[in-house]
Design an enzyme around this catalytic site. Structure first.
Site, PDB file in Angstrom:
ATOM      1  N   HIS A 145       0.949  -1.247  -0.066  1.00  0.00           N
ATOM      2  CA  HIS A 145       0.038  -0.181  -0.026  1.00  0.00           C
ATOM      3  C   HIS A 145       0.893   1.269  -0.051  1.00  0.00           C
ATOM      4  O   HIS A 145       2.283   1.050  -0.294  1.00  0.00           O
ATOM      5  CB  HIS A 145      -0.845   0.002   1.256  1.00  0.00           C
ATOM      6  CG  HIS A 145      -0.225  -0.100   2.482  1.00  0.00           C
ATOM      7  ND1 HIS A 145       0.099   1.149   3.134  1.00  0.00           N
ATOM      8  CD2 HIS A 145       0.024  -1.133   3.156  1.00  0.00           C
ATOM      9  CE1 HIS A 145       0.622   0.665   4.401  1.00  0.00           C
ATOM     10  NE2 HIS A 145       0.563  -0.755   4.416  1.00  0.00           N
ATOM     11  N   SER A 146       0.422   2.362   0.381  1.00  0.00           N
ATOM     12  CA  SER A 146       1.130   3.615   0.109  1.00  0.00           C
ATOM     13  C   SER A 146       2.408   3.938   1.009  1.00  0.00           C
ATOM     14  O   SER A 146       3.541   4.272   0.152  1.00  0.00           O
ATOM     15  CB  SER A 146      -0.236   4.766   0.318  1.00  0.00           C
ATOM     16  OG  SER A 146      -1.075   4.908  -0.511  1.00  0.00           O
TER      17      SER A 146
END
Length: 233
Positions: free
Chosen positions: A157-158
């Site tokens: 994810h980010s």
């Protein structure tokens, strides 16, 4: 540079982007609100651009169409002459992607491409349509490759993607990363948007390929980073 109708929105956007671009952080200015309320001020935008006159270029992220119009007017009012790009990318995603790429030494063209293509990471069934331009590798450049299995419970994810992009951007090598398990990629290893588009989940295998003087070192460091959980272990 962030041009927004709301100063709290602009500052929250910068705070989020700074969390992803840990370490070397790009210069940033905010021109938000007008007369203590909502709106944009072309003169304030011009002044903020002039504060960045010593940089090689400025990318402007805006929240609404009228903010872009105010920035257009500001370009006629400013005194500086450095290149300025007004991005049509989304404010939050574009700013975050641009910060990460700028922090790894990306050019104005590369940073602008990341911002413009930021929503590609949300389109789970397709690759980014306009990847950031990359220099061609030297014909006799050293090459290295490796594979690593993701251990992160939530995949890439980010935050782990930003860690991977920052590390990849720190080497003199052209780095490409592919999700072997899902057959996605390859993408530029220094691109936050590209890495998110791999849709890499726990136990997926990532392949790292690099060309350039730092190829072997870069591949080994990225392999260890992935195996160790991309800073989340």
């Amino acid at each position: 540079m962030i041009v927004s109708h709301s100063e709290p929105l602009a500052r929250a956007t910068v705070d989020l982007a700074m969390q992803m671009a840990q370490g070397e952080r790009p210069e940033v200015r905010i021109a938000a609100g007008a007369d203590g309320g909502f709106g944009t001020d072309a003169a304030a935008i011009a002044a903020a651009i002039d504060e960045l006159a010593d940089l090689e270029g400025v990318l402007v992220m805006t929240d609404l169409g009228s903010a872009a119009l105010s920035t257009d007017l500001a370009l006629d009012l400013r005194e500086s002459t450095q290149p300025v790009r007004i991005s049509d990318g989304p404010l939050v995603e574009g700013t975050t992607a641009a910060f990460v790429r700028a922090a790894t030494g990306g050019t104005l063209d590369e940073v602008a491409a990341e911002a413009a293509n930021a929503l590609a990471a949300k389109r789970r069934e397709e690759e980014p349509s306009t990847p950031a331009p990359e220099p061609a590798p030297e014909p006799a450049a050293a090459e290295a490759s490796a594979e690593a299995t993701l251990v992160n419970p939530l995949g890439v994810h980010s935050r782990p993607a930003a860690a991977l992009a920052r590390t990849a951007g720190g080497y003199d090598a052209r780095i490409r990363i592919r999700n072997v398990t899902a057959d996605r990629g390859p993408v530029n290893g220094a691109s936050l948007v590209g890495l998110l588009s791999l849709a890499a989940a726990k136990d997926h295998v990532l392949r790292i390929d690099a060309q350039g003087p730092d190829a072997a070192t870069a591949v080994e460091e990225l392999r260890k980073l992935i195996a160790d959980g991309l800073g989340e272990a």
